[in-house]
Enzyme design. Structure first.
Site, PDB file in Angstrom:
ATOM      1  N   THR A 125       2.513   3.829  -8.539  1.00  0.00           N
ATOM      2  CA  THR A 125       2.729   4.040  -7.110  1.00  0.00           C
ATOM      3  C   THR A 125       4.224   4.067  -6.790  1.00  0.00           C
ATOM      4  O   THR A 125       5.028   3.430  -7.494  1.00  0.00           O
ATOM      5  CB  THR A 125       2.059   2.902  -6.305  1.00  0.00           C
ATOM      6  N   ASP A 126       4.583   4.767  -5.719  1.00  0.00           N
ATOM      7  CA  ASP A 126       5.989   4.756  -5.281  1.00  0.00           C
ATOM      8  C   ASP A 126       6.414   3.373  -4.792  1.00  0.00           C
ATOM      9  O   ASP A 126       7.608   3.097  -4.663  1.00  0.00           O
ATOM     10  CB  ASP A 126       6.233   5.815  -4.191  1.00  0.00           C
ATOM     11  N   GLU A 127       5.437   2.494  -4.535  1.00  0.00           N
ATOM     12  CA  GLU A 127       5.781   1.177  -3.986  1.00  0.00           C
ATOM     13  C   GLU A 127       6.572   0.329  -4.987  1.00  0.00           C
ATOM     14  O   GLU A 127       7.214  -0.650  -4.606  1.00  0.00           O
ATOM     15  CB  GLU A 127       4.513   0.443  -3.512  1.00  0.00           C
ATOM     16  N   TYR A 150       1.315  -6.864  -4.840  1.00  0.00           N
ATOM     17  CA  TYR A 150       0.685  -5.622  -5.341  1.00  0.00           C
ATOM     18  C   TYR A 150       1.700  -4.781  -6.099  1.00  0.00           C
ATOM     19  O   TYR A 150       1.497  -4.427  -7.272  1.00  0.00           O
ATOM     20  CB  TYR A 150       0.083  -4.818  -4.177  1.00  0.00           C
ATOM     21  N   LYS A 154       2.081  -3.768 -10.126  1.00  0.00           N
ATOM     22  CA  LYS A 154       2.089  -2.378 -10.605  1.00  0.00           C
ATOM     23  C   LYS A 154       3.366  -2.100 -11.410  1.00  0.00           C
ATOM     24  O   LYS A 154       3.326  -1.425 -12.441  1.00  0.00           O
ATOM     25  CB  LYS A 154       1.987  -1.395  -9.426  1.00  0.00           C
TER      26      LYS A 154
HETATM   27  P1  NAD Z   1      -9.215   1.792  -5.044  1.00  0.00           P
HETATM   28  O1  NAD Z   1      -8.996   0.360  -4.684  1.00  0.00           O
HETATM   29  O2  NAD Z   1      -9.910   2.695  -4.095  1.00  0.00           O
HETATM   30  O3  NAD Z   1      -9.989   1.892  -6.443  1.00  0.00           O
HETATM   31  C1  NAD Z   1      -9.731   1.032  -7.509  1.00  0.00           C
HETATM   32  C2  NAD Z   1     -10.920   1.106  -8.440  1.00  0.00           C
HETATM   33  O4  NAD Z   1     -10.643   0.267  -9.579  1.00  0.00           O
HETATM   34  C3  NAD Z   1     -12.223   0.584  -7.832  1.00  0.00           C
HETATM   35  O5  NAD Z   1     -13.278   1.472  -8.130  1.00  0.00           O
HETATM   36  C4  NAD Z   1     -12.434  -0.757  -8.512  1.00  0.00           C
HETATM   37  O6  NAD Z   1     -13.806  -1.114  -8.641  1.00  0.00           O
HETATM   38  C5  NAD Z   1     -11.791  -0.511  -9.862  1.00  0.00           C
HETATM   39  N1  NAD Z   1     -11.329  -1.745 -10.513  1.00  0.00           N
HETATM   40  C6  NAD Z   1     -10.632  -2.768  -9.978  1.00  0.00           C
HETATM   41  N2  NAD Z   1     -10.415  -3.729 -10.886  1.00  0.00           N
HETATM   42  C7  NAD Z   1     -10.985  -3.292 -12.048  1.00  0.00           C
HETATM   43  C8  NAD Z   1     -11.085  -3.827 -13.353  1.00  0.00           C
HETATM   44  N3  NAD Z   1     -10.541  -5.017 -13.653  1.00  0.00           N
HETATM   45  N4  NAD Z   1     -11.732  -3.119 -14.297  1.00  0.00           N
HETATM   46  C9  NAD Z   1     -12.277  -1.913 -14.009  1.00  0.00           C
HETATM   47  N5  NAD Z   1     -12.227  -1.363 -12.784  1.00  0.00           N
HETATM   48  C10 NAD Z   1     -11.589  -2.044 -11.819  1.00  0.00           C
HETATM   49  O7  NAD Z   1      -7.755   2.344  -5.386  1.00  0.00           O
HETATM   50  P2  NAD Z   1      -7.182   3.820  -5.236  1.00  0.00           P
HETATM   51  O8  NAD Z   1      -6.590   3.981  -3.885  1.00  0.00           O
HETATM   52  O9  NAD Z   1      -8.180   4.797  -5.704  1.00  0.00           O
HETATM   53  O10 NAD Z   1      -5.965   3.745  -6.258  1.00  0.00           O
HETATM   54  C11 NAD Z   1      -6.157   4.094  -7.628  1.00  0.00           C
HETATM   55  C12 NAD Z   1      -4.842   3.914  -8.355  1.00  0.00           C
HETATM   56  O11 NAD Z   1      -3.820   4.693  -7.747  1.00  0.00           O
HETATM   57  C13 NAD Z   1      -4.342   2.469  -8.328  1.00  0.00           C
HETATM   58  O12 NAD Z   1      -3.825   2.158  -9.593  1.00  0.00           O
HETATM   59  C14 NAD Z   1      -3.251   2.471  -7.277  1.00  0.00           C
HETATM   60  O13 NAD Z   1      -2.273   1.498  -7.577  1.00  0.00           O
HETATM   61  C15 NAD Z   1      -2.707   3.875  -7.399  1.00  0.00           C
HETATM   62  N6  NAD Z   1      -2.138   4.472  -6.172  1.00  0.00           N
HETATM   63  C16 NAD Z   1      -2.813   4.478  -4.997  1.00  0.00           C
HETATM   64  C17 NAD Z   1      -2.261   5.107  -3.872  1.00  0.00           C
HETATM   65  C18 NAD Z   1      -3.010   5.185  -2.555  1.00  0.00           C
HETATM   66  O14 NAD Z   1      -2.468   5.704  -1.579  1.00  0.00           O
HETATM   67  N7  NAD Z   1      -4.257   4.749  -2.462  1.00  0.00           N
HETATM   68  C19 NAD Z   1      -1.017   5.709  -3.943  1.00  0.00           C
HETATM   69  C20 NAD Z   1      -0.338   5.681  -5.174  1.00  0.00           C
HETATM   70  C21 NAD Z   1      -0.918   5.085  -6.263  1.00  0.00           C
HETATM   71  P1  TYD Z   2      -1.911   0.924   3.821  1.00  0.00           P
HETATM   72  O1  TYD Z   2      -2.917   1.992   4.114  1.00  0.00           O
HETATM   73  O2  TYD Z   2      -2.385  -0.475   3.606  1.00  0.00           O
HETATM   74  O3  TYD Z   2      -1.045   1.450   2.590  1.00  0.00           O
HETATM   75  P2  TYD Z   2       0.332   0.841   1.951  1.00  0.00           P
HETATM   76  O4  TYD Z   2       0.578  -0.501   2.495  1.00  0.00           O
HETATM   77  O5  TYD Z   2      -0.007   0.812   0.502  1.00  0.00           O
HETATM   78  O6  TYD Z   2       1.386   1.829   2.308  1.00  0.00           O
HETATM   79  O7  TYD Z   2      -0.874   0.877   5.017  1.00  0.00           O
HETATM   80  C1  TYD Z   2      -0.127   2.024   5.393  1.00  0.00           C
HETATM   81  C2  TYD Z   2       0.813   1.618   6.515  1.00  0.00           C
HETATM   82  O8  TYD Z   2       0.024   1.291   7.671  1.00  0.00           O
HETATM   83  C3  TYD Z   2       1.627   0.374   6.212  1.00  0.00           C
HETATM   84  O9  TYD Z   2       2.923   0.531   6.801  1.00  0.00           O
HETATM   85  C4  TYD Z   2       0.884  -0.747   6.923  1.00  0.00           C
HETATM   86  C5  TYD Z   2       0.273  -0.049   8.114  1.00  0.00           C
HETATM   87  N1  TYD Z   2      -1.017  -0.575   8.605  1.00  0.00           N
HETATM   88  C6  TYD Z   2      -1.180  -0.892   9.954  1.00  0.00           C
HETATM   89  O10 TYD Z   2      -0.249  -0.755  10.778  1.00  0.00           O
HETATM   90  N2  TYD Z   2      -2.398  -1.360  10.362  1.00  0.00           N
HETATM   91  C7  TYD Z   2      -3.436  -1.539   9.496  1.00  0.00           C
HETATM   92  O11 TYD Z   2      -4.530  -1.991   9.934  1.00  0.00           O
HETATM   93  C8  TYD Z   2      -3.253  -1.193   8.121  1.00  0.00           C
HETATM   94  C9  TYD Z   2      -4.375  -1.362   7.124  1.00  0.00           C
HETATM   95  C10 TYD Z   2      -2.022  -0.708   7.724  1.00  0.00           C
END
Ligand code: NAD
Ligand code: TYD
Length: 339
Positions: A125-127, A150, A154
């Site tokens: 992630t970019d985070e 988090y 990562k």
């Molecule tokens: P999500 O929380 O929707 O899905 C995570 C999945 O991993 C779930 O299906 C969960 O059951 C599974 N999981 C959790 N712990 C596990 C374990 N110990 N063993 C096997 N499976 C397990 O997350 P997402 O939004 O789909 O993100 C997927 C990946 O992309 C993550 O690694 C996250 O850090 C990265 N990512 C997410 C975003 C975003 O905007 N959502 C952006 C950049 C990177």
């Molecule tokens: P989020 O979807 O949790 O993603 P991330 O923290 O990984 O970027 O949050 C996106 C942005 O929205 C973040 O600045 C926090 C804000 N946010 C709210 O203002 N209210 C909310 O209820 C949530 C879940 C997030």
């Protein structure tokens, strides 16, 4: 190819599996997912009868299971999406983030090394780069400076992946994507939470002043980028993925309310998230110039399609709200305390 996709029942993993099904129907895809509260088999019901798809309920920390799957299915590549992914949960309960995001990554890497797997991709992630001021972008050279449990977990996972490349010469890639949006996004994250609250006429909780900036990318554009990295990524390289699409949180919330015809009176400014990163913005120039990736979605069309998806798939998110989606699994979904 025979792929082990971990965390494939989550938001991005399930969209990636569907993408791969469409672009490479002959690939075997084994989806290893623990089905935490964030994993949902309803995300992939269309693949249930696909003969090139297997679902395995299990933990990436389970070394014996991971090894068994690599052997049994002659896996060529591992794409690791499995993670605890929600910042607010990492603030209230950091321990599981260390277990899954760090130890789980190490288990996968070690098994991949033992069995000589051709390619390992870490979905990061970019985070991990921390927070930006008003100007500038994250490049692959930006130093890691994670601010939440988090993002720290990562970043630690990323460093292990790097170490396995440097030490053992493993063919790895790390991808670092900005915030994703699109179908099957779990309704604890900003966009689906605001859509589902607006549809229920509930208050929309905006943290702090609502001016934090996120750089949004459609999940299918992310999936296409990973597909490219899988086939063309150069060993040991990091690729940033983003669509030049920065918005303040309040812009997103107001756009959703406008599209759904709800009043802005639903907006409620609430206490800020601890350590809340101010701005994320990705420079994807390396991915664009070296692998020829370009996003297909504009935010204007992508967000409208996404809102419409939640309107058309109310059963999907109502089942999450009620806990029905777990079908007897241990956890029940509850929104984090400040959400
Ligand atoms: P999500 O929380 O929707 O899905 C995570 C999945 O991993 C779930 O299906 C969960 O059951 C599974 N999981 C959790 N712990 C596990 C374990 N110990 N063993 C096997 N499976 C397990 O997350 P997402 O939004 O789909 O993100 C997927 C990946 O992309 C993550 O690694 C996250 O850090 C990265 N990512 C997410 C975003 C975003 O905007 N959502 C952006 C950049 C990177
Ligand atoms: P989020 O979807 O949790 O993603 P991330 O923290 O990984 O970027 O949050 C996106 C942005 O929205 C973040 O600045 C926090 C804000 N946010 C709210 O203002 N209210 C909310 O209820 C949530 C879940 C997030």
């Amino acid at each position: 190819m025979n792929l082990l996709v971990t965390g494939g029942a989550g938001f991005i993993g399930s969209n990636f599996i569907r993408h791969m099904r469409e672009t490479h129907p002959d690939y075997l895809i084994v989806n290893l997912d623990k089905l935490t509260y964030a994993g949902n088999l309803d995300n992939l019901t269309d693949l249930e009868n696909d003969e090139n798809y297997r679902f395995v309920k299990g933990d990436i920390c389970n070394e014996a299971l991971v090894r068994h799957l690599l052997r049994t299915y002659s896996i060529n590549a591992i794409i690791n999406f499995a993670a605890e992914s929600h910042v607010d949960r990492s603030i209230s309960d950091p321990g599981i983030f260390v277990t899954t995001n760090i130890s789980g990554t190490q288990v996968l890497l070690e098994a991949a090394r033992t069995y000589g797997i051709d390619k390992y991709i870490q979905i990061s992630t970019d985070e991990v780069y921390g927070s930006l001021g008003a100007t500038g972008y994250f490049t692959e050279e930006t130093p890691l400076a994670p601010n939440s449990p988090y993002s720290a977990s990562k970043a630690a996972g990323d460093l292990l992946v790097r170490a396995y490349h440097e030490t053992y010469g493993m063919n790895v890639n790390i991808t670092r994507c900005s915030n994703n949006y699109g179908p099957f996004h779990f309704p604890e994250k900003l966009i689906p939470l605001m859509i589902t609250h607006a549809l229920d006429g509930k208050e929309l909780p905006v943290y702090g002043d609502g001016l934090n900036i996120r750089d949004w990318l459609h999940v299918r554009d992310h999936a296409a980028a990973i597909d490219l990295v899988l086939h063309q990524g150069k060993s040991g390289e990091v690729y940033n993925i983003g669509g030049h699409n920065e918005r303040t949180n309040i812009q997103i919330v107001e756009l959703i309310l406008e599209r759904l015809g709800n009043s802005k009176a639903l907006i409620r400014y609430v206490e800020d998230r601890l350590g809340h990163d101010r701005r994320y913005a990705i420079d994807p120039a390396k991915l664009e110039s070296q692998l020829g990736w370009q996003p297909k979605y504009t935010f204007e069309t992508g967000i409208v399609e996404t809102i419409d998806w939640y309107l058309e798939n109310e059963v999907w998110w109502r089942d999450i709200q009620s806990g029905q989606y777990l079908n007897g699994y241990d956890f029940r979904y509850s929104e984090p305390a400040n959400g």
